[in-house]
Design an enzyme around this catalytic site. Structure first.
Site, PDB file in Angstrom:
ATOM      1  N   CYS A  89      -5.080  -9.307  -1.331  1.00  0.00           N
ATOM      2  CA  CYS A  89      -4.935  -7.865  -1.533  1.00  0.00           C
ATOM      3  C   CYS A  89      -4.387  -7.629  -2.941  1.00  0.00           C
ATOM      4  O   CYS A  89      -3.375  -8.215  -3.332  1.00  0.00           O
ATOM      5  CB  CYS A  89      -3.976  -7.298  -0.488  1.00  0.00           C
ATOM      6  N   CYS A  92      -0.618  -6.035  -2.641  1.00  0.00           N
ATOM      7  CA  CYS A  92       0.568  -6.775  -2.194  1.00  0.00           C
ATOM      8  C   CYS A  92       0.414  -8.291  -2.233  1.00  0.00           C
ATOM      9  O   CYS A  92       1.380  -9.013  -1.984  1.00  0.00           O
ATOM     10  CB  CYS A  92       0.959  -6.333  -0.787  1.00  0.00           C
ATOM     11  N   CYS A 136      -5.428  -3.714   4.728  1.00  0.00           N
ATOM     12  CA  CYS A 136      -4.584  -4.901   4.575  1.00  0.00           C
ATOM     13  C   CYS A 136      -3.518  -4.839   5.664  1.00  0.00           C
ATOM     14  O   CYS A 136      -2.862  -3.810   5.849  1.00  0.00           O
ATOM     15  CB  CYS A 136      -3.930  -4.908   3.197  1.00  0.00           C
ATOM     16  N   CYS A 139       0.230  -4.304   3.812  1.00  0.00           N
ATOM     17  CA  CYS A 139       0.631  -3.064   3.129  1.00  0.00           C
ATOM     18  C   CYS A 139      -0.108  -1.824   3.609  1.00  0.00           C
ATOM     19  O   CYS A 139       0.238  -0.710   3.223  1.00  0.00           O
ATOM     20  CB  CYS A 139       0.472  -3.208   1.621  1.00  0.00           C
ATOM     21  N   CYS A 159     -17.304  -5.106   4.498  1.00  0.00           N
ATOM     22  CA  CYS A 159     -17.792  -4.589   3.231  1.00  0.00           C
ATOM     23  C   CYS A 159     -16.589  -4.052   2.442  1.00  0.00           C
ATOM     24  O   CYS A 159     -16.041  -2.999   2.764  1.00  0.00           O
ATOM     25  CB  CYS A 159     -18.815  -3.482   3.515  1.00  0.00           C
TER      26      CYS A 159
END
Length: 171
Positions: A89, A92, A136, A139, A159
């Site tokens: 991510c 984070c 995510c 976060c 996607c």
């Protein structure tokens, strides 16, 4: 003479690898300096306000991650990435996907058939009730959507937006 040749070959072949690893470590340190919550090892959930995220994230990342935006197809950095590595991510640093689950979907966005772990992402129904949003798990940043038209073995297509992914090549 033989020792000199071995030394030269070692430097020629190992120096580029060392420099690549040093660059990856340097980039991670820079991200952590700019964003104290960015980590590839800390899995504790984050509960920051959008105002806090706005101070930490580049505008394009913020727009997608915190406002559920979407980058234009075929414009992101990773839609055509074929290197081996790991996707994290961009907000984070949480582990999201491995490159061995990435596939060519023909959509212009990086697509994966499964997350790296069962605790990498969260899924929820979009407000319109027609699509499943992917966030995510650490976060809560918007990553993209998951569809039921992917390849085996899962039949899923995660996607994702390149802007909210960080890619680290395999060492």
């Amino acid at each position: 003479m033989k020792l000199k040749s071995i030394l030269i070959c070692t430097v020629v072949f190992l120096l580029p690898a060392y420099l690549l690893f040093a660059q990856v470590d340097k980039e991670l340190a820079q991200k952590q300096k700019k964003n104290p919550y960015y980590s590839h090892t800390d899995n504790k959930p984050l509960n920051l306000s959008n105002e806090q995220w706005k101070k930490l994230l580049p505008t394009g990342v913020y727009q997608i991650a915190r406002e559920a935006g979407t980058e234009r197809s075929y414009t992101g950095e990773y839609w055509n990435n074929h290197k081996d590595g790991t996707y994290y991510c961009a907000c984070c640093g949480h582990l999201l996907f491995y490159s061995n689950t990435k596939f060519e979907s023909g959509t212009g966005w990086p697509s994966f058939y499964k997350p790296a772990t069962t605790s990498s992402v969260k899924e929820k129904t979009d407000p319109d009730g027609e699509r499943t949003e992917v966030e995510c798990a650490r976060c809560g940043g918007h990553l993209g959507h998951v569809f039921n038209d992917g390849p085996r073995p899962t039949g899923l297509r995660y996607c994702m937006n390149s802007a909210v992914l960080d890619f680290v090549p395999t060492k």
